[in-house]
Structure formats: C-alpha cells, structure tokens
Design a protein around this motif. Structure first.
Motif, PDB file in Angstrom:
ATOM      1  N   GLN A 172       5.810  -0.167  11.880  1.00 41.79           N
ATOM      2  CA  GLN A 172       6.395  -1.505  11.746  1.00 41.79           C
ATOM      3  C   GLN A 172       5.317  -2.574  11.617  1.00 41.79           C
ATOM      4  OE1 GLN A 172       9.123  -1.645  15.206  1.00 41.79           O
ATOM      5  NE2 GLN A 172      10.620  -2.293  13.679  1.00 41.79           N
ATOM      6  N   ALA A 173       4.273  -2.471  12.405  1.00 44.20           N
ATOM      7  CA  ALA A 173       3.190  -3.446  12.352  1.00 44.20           C
ATOM      8  C   ALA A 173       2.515  -3.423  10.983  1.00 44.20           C
ATOM      9  CB  ALA A 173       2.171  -3.159  13.453  1.00 44.20           C
ATOM     10  N   PHE A 174       2.330  -2.229  10.438  1.00 44.42           N
ATOM     11  CA  PHE A 174       1.723  -2.093   9.116  1.00 44.42           C
ATOM     12  C   PHE A 174       2.598  -2.766   8.056  1.00 44.42           C
ATOM     13  CE2 PHE A 174       0.952   0.057   5.098  1.00 44.42           C
ATOM     14  CZ  PHE A 174      -0.431   0.032   5.025  1.00 44.42           C
ATOM     15  N   ASN A 175       3.889  -2.522   8.114  1.00 44.41           N
ATOM     16  CA  ASN A 175       4.810  -3.132   7.151  1.00 44.41           C
ATOM     17  C   ASN A 175       4.850  -4.648   7.302  1.00 44.41           C
ATOM     18  OD1 ASN A 175       5.454  -0.746   5.919  1.00 44.41           O
ATOM     19  ND2 ASN A 175       7.421  -0.506   6.940  1.00 44.41           N
ATOM     20  N   LYS A 176       4.905  -5.129   8.530  1.00 42.19           N
ATOM     21  CA  LYS A 176       4.930  -6.583   8.771  1.00 42.19           C
ATOM     22  C   LYS A 176       3.677  -7.241   8.204  1.00 42.19           C
ATOM     23  CE  LYS A 176       8.561  -8.129  10.815  1.00 42.19           C
ATOM     24  NZ  LYS A 176       9.526  -8.612   9.871  1.00 42.19           N
ATOM     25  N   LYS A 177       2.543  -6.602   8.428  1.00 45.89           N
ATOM     26  CA  LYS A 177       1.269  -7.143   7.942  1.00 45.89           C
ATOM     27  C   LYS A 177       1.299  -7.293   6.418  1.00 45.89           C
ATOM     28  CE  LYS A 177      -2.617  -4.797   7.276  1.00 45.89           C
ATOM     29  NZ  LYS A 177      -3.676  -3.858   7.543  1.00 45.89           N
ATOM     30  N   ASN A 178       1.956  -6.380   5.733  1.00 48.59           N
ATOM     31  CA  ASN A 178       2.006  -6.414   4.272  1.00 48.59           C
ATOM     32  C   ASN A 178       3.181  -7.206   3.732  1.00 48.59           C
ATOM     33  OD1 ASN A 178      -0.255  -4.633   3.175  1.00 48.59           O
ATOM     34  ND2 ASN A 178       0.571  -3.465   4.876  1.00 48.59           N
ATOM     35  N   GLU A 179       4.212  -7.387   4.522  1.00 50.69           N
ATOM     36  CA  GLU A 179       5.406  -8.108   4.070  1.00 50.69           C
ATOM     37  C   GLU A 179       5.125  -9.584   3.823  1.00 50.69           C
ATOM     38  OE1 GLU A 179       9.040  -9.305   6.631  1.00 50.69           O
ATOM     39  OE2 GLU A 179       9.437  -7.286   5.880  1.00 50.69           O
ATOM     40  N   GLY A 196       5.975  12.340  12.859  1.00 52.25           N
ATOM     41  CA  GLY A 196       4.922  12.259  13.858  1.00 52.25           C
ATOM     42  C   GLY A 196       4.145  10.954  13.835  1.00 52.25           C
ATOM     43  N   VAL A 197       4.704   9.941  13.176  1.00 57.96           N
ATOM     44  CA  VAL A 197       4.046   8.646  13.068  1.00 57.96           C
ATOM     45  C   VAL A 197       4.651   7.699  14.104  1.00 57.96           C
ATOM     46  CG1 VAL A 197       3.590   6.680  11.543  1.00 57.96           C
ATOM     47  CG2 VAL A 197       3.609   9.007  10.619  1.00 57.96           C
ATOM     48  N   GLY A 198       3.821   6.890  14.720  1.00 61.24           N
ATOM     49  CA  GLY A 198       4.308   5.928  15.709  1.00 61.24           C
ATOM     50  C   GLY A 198       5.117   4.824  15.038  1.00 61.24           C
ATOM     51  N   TRP A 199       6.332   4.609  15.523  1.00 63.78           N
ATOM     52  CA  TRP A 199       7.222   3.607  14.940  1.00 63.78           C
ATOM     53  C   TRP A 199       6.629   2.206  15.024  1.00 63.78           C
ATOM     54  CZ3 TRP A 199      10.559   2.589  11.503  1.00 63.78           C
ATOM     55  CH2 TRP A 199      11.419   1.504  11.586  1.00 63.78           C
ATOM     56  N   ALA A 206      13.073   8.965  10.537  1.00 62.59           N
ATOM     57  CA  ALA A 206      12.231   9.678   9.569  1.00 62.59           C
ATOM     58  C   ALA A 206      10.755   9.500   9.911  1.00 62.59           C
ATOM     59  CB  ALA A 206      12.525   9.200   8.147  1.00 62.59           C
ATOM     60  N   VAL A 207      10.382   8.281  10.281  1.00 62.32           N
ATOM     61  CA  VAL A 207       8.993   7.993  10.658  1.00 62.32           C
ATOM     62  C   VAL A 207       8.609   8.818  11.882  1.00 62.32           C
ATOM     63  CG1 VAL A 207       7.477   6.189  11.611  1.00 62.32           C
ATOM     64  CG2 VAL A 207       8.922   5.698   9.623  1.00 62.32           C
ATOM     65  N   LYS A 208       9.455   8.792  12.900  1.00 60.82           N
ATOM     66  CA  LYS A 208       9.171   9.534  14.128  1.00 60.82           C
ATOM     67  C   LYS A 208       9.137  11.047  13.877  1.00 60.82           C
ATOM     68  CE  LYS A 208      10.782   6.705  17.887  1.00 60.82           C
ATOM     69  NZ  LYS A 208      11.871   6.536  18.854  1.00 60.82           N
ATOM     70  N   PRO A 262       0.834  -1.200   0.000  1.00 60.98           N
ATOM     71  CA  PRO A 262       0.000   0.000   0.000  1.00 60.98           C
ATOM     72  C   PRO A 262       0.871   1.254   0.000  1.00 60.98           C
ATOM     73  CG  PRO A 262      -0.798  -1.575   1.613  1.00 60.98           C
ATOM     74  CD  PRO A 262       0.533  -2.085   1.124  1.00 60.98           C
ATOM     75  N   ARG A 263       0.403   2.280  -0.639  1.00 63.69           N
ATOM     76  CA  ARG A 263       1.180   3.520  -0.739  1.00 63.69           C
ATOM     77  C   ARG A 263       0.994   4.439   0.457  1.00 63.69           C
ATOM     78  NH1 ARG A 263       3.938   0.646  -3.481  1.00 63.69           N
ATOM     79  NH2 ARG A 263       4.099   0.803  -5.714  1.00 63.69           N
ATOM     80  N   THR A 264      -0.078   4.191   1.224  1.00 67.15           N
ATOM     81  CA  THR A 264      -0.340   5.005   2.413  1.00 67.15           C
ATOM     82  C   THR A 264      -0.792   4.102   3.553  1.00 67.15           C
ATOM     83  OG1 THR A 264      -2.657   5.377   1.819  1.00 67.15           O
ATOM     84  CG2 THR A 264      -1.057   7.031   1.053  1.00 67.15           C
ATOM     85  N   MET A 265      -0.682   4.656   4.748  1.00 66.08           N
ATOM     86  CA  MET A 265      -1.255   4.006   5.927  1.00 66.08           C
ATOM     87  C   MET A 265      -2.054   5.053   6.685  1.00 66.08           C
ATOM     88  SD  MET A 265       1.898   3.583   8.689  1.00 66.08           S
ATOM     89  CE  MET A 265       0.945   3.529  10.202  1.00 66.08           C
ATOM     90  N   ASP A 266      -3.068   4.600   7.395  1.00 66.88           N
ATOM     91  CA  ASP A 266      -3.865   5.511   8.218  1.00 66.88           C
ATOM     92  C   ASP A 266      -3.168   5.716   9.551  1.00 66.88           C
ATOM     93  OD1 ASP A 266      -5.911   5.733   6.301  1.00 66.88           O
ATOM     94  OD2 ASP A 266      -6.860   3.897   7.024  1.00 66.88           O
ATOM     95  N   TRP A 267      -3.047   6.977   9.931  1.00 72.30           N
ATOM     96  CA  TRP A 267      -2.447   7.304  11.223  1.00 72.30           C
ATOM     97  C   TRP A 267      -3.174   8.515  11.790  1.00 72.30           C
ATOM     98  CZ3 TRP A 267       0.120   5.454  15.069  1.00 72.30           C
ATOM     99  CH2 TRP A 267       0.715   6.304  16.000  1.00 72.30           C
ATOM    100  N   LYS A 268      -3.840   8.309  12.888  1.00 70.75           N
ATOM    101  CA  LYS A 268      -4.561   9.384  13.570  1.00 70.75           C
ATOM    102  C   LYS A 268      -5.436  10.175  12.602  1.00 70.75           C
ATOM    103  CE  LYS A 268      -1.450   9.786  17.441  1.00 70.75           C
ATOM    104  NZ  LYS A 268      -0.658  10.651  18.292  1.00 70.75           N
TER     105      LYS A 268
END
Length: 133
Positions: free
Chosen positions: A89-96, A82-85, A77-79, A29-35
């Motif tokens: 990581q969980a989002f990437n793992k789910k897609n990996e 303002g995105v929770g690390w 860069a993620v932090k 996915p090109r984006t993730m939902d965050w807050k």
C-alpha cells in the motif's frame, strides 16, 4: 483480457467499458522490491480491477462498494504472494500522487468512467473527457 499501458491515467489502473482491457498507468512501476526480490505488481492490480468491474457490471453495485470488495481481494492476493500489505500500500500511495498530478493525455477512448461519476469526482471526470477528445 489484455493489459495496456495508459498514458496519464489519474489513478493507478482502470478498465475499458466492456471490461476486456485493463489499463495500468504507464508511470506506475511494474515491480517493487520486497525482501531482496522484485515483485510484479500487475497480478495484484489486475485482481482489483477485474473484481471491481465484475461487481459493477454483474451485480450493479455502486463503485464505492465494488471498490472496497476489490480492495480486499487485492489484499488477499498480495498476502498470498508473501508480500506485506502495508508495504504494498505504501508503495502504491507513493506512486499514486505523482500519477494523479500529471497532465492527462492519450486517455483510452473506451476507459470506463463510472468510478469518477460515482464518486462525484467531476474535476477529474472533466479532465478525462477533455483528454479523450
């Protein structure tokens, strides 16, 4: 530097042998939902891949060391965005996992295979080489 979708890349992203192109798996996915916002992932993936490739080529580091340093740059860069690390990581793992299990096809001919060689991931390396032909 350009980015291109890679068809069936077994890990989320990679780079060309000359380092001029970063490949991001087309299924990622090109984006993730965050807050309640959509966060673009490419800047973080690019940070990781660019740092990793530079460390491999310019300093001659082993992939594992280059990867660990690149992971820390990606985390920062993620932090900084303002995105929770841990959420990232969980989002990437789910897609990996689905990405790693897909049938490989249309692997870029110039994909740098150093990570697979350095990690002795010979089964993936063999699949990549076969798909590149």
């Amino acid at each position: 530097m350009s980015t291109k979708p890679a068809a069936g890349h077994p890990y989320i992203a990679g780079y060309s042998k000359d380092g001029r192109t970063i490949y991001i798996d087309r299924h990622m996915p090109r984006t993730m939902d965050w807050k309640s916002a959509k966060v673009r992932l490419a800047p973080f993936l690019l940070t990781h891949e660019i740092v990793e490739k530079a460390l491999l080529d310019e300093l001659g580091l082993h992939y594992l060391h280059a990867h660990q340093i690149a992971l820390r740059a990606e985390r920062d860069a993620v932090k900084a965005a303002g995105v929770g690390w841990s959420a990232y990581q969980a989002f990437n793992k789910k897609n990996e996992k689905p990405i790693s299990e897909e049938k490989l096809k249309k692997i870029p001919k110039d994909l740098d295979l150093t990570p697979y060689r350095d990690m002795s991931d010979f089964s993936t390396l063999e699949r990549l080489l076969k798909a590149q032909r």
